[in-house]
Design a protein around this motif. Structure first.
Motif: not given
Length: 83
Positions: A17-26, A36-46
């Motif tokens: 996985y890679q966490i981008t500057k804007n919080g997106t998880v690839i 690609i996980v974005k938004g609140m789902e990405a925040d919870r995953l991180v």
């Protein structure tokens, strides 16, 4: 966890996985981008990844689960046929 990963596939660490500057998880599997996980789902995953980042198989399990219905273990049946 032994009941979940019976063939020890997660021990091989196929997911990255890679966490981008804007919080997106690839999320990638075997070097290929699969989700690609974005938004609140990405925040919870991180947050969940950071909780278990010391246990590689737990991180792998989180990544496998977030990808959804992926790699059930019966793929070879389709390739070989049922002969």
């Amino acid at each position: 966890m032994s009941g979940i990963d019976k063939r020890n596939r997660l021990g091989e660490e196929p997911f990255t996985y890679q966490i981008t500057k804007n919080g997106t998880v690839i999320i990638s599997y075997g070097g290929r981008q699969i989700k690609i996980v974005k938004g609140m789902e990405a925040d919870r995953l991180v947050a969940r990844i950071r909780d278990v980042e010391d246990i590689p198989t737990e991180v792998q399990l989180l990544l496998a689960k977030i990808t959804g219905n992926f790699k059930r273990g019966n793929e070879m049946l389709g390739k070989k046929g049922l002969d």
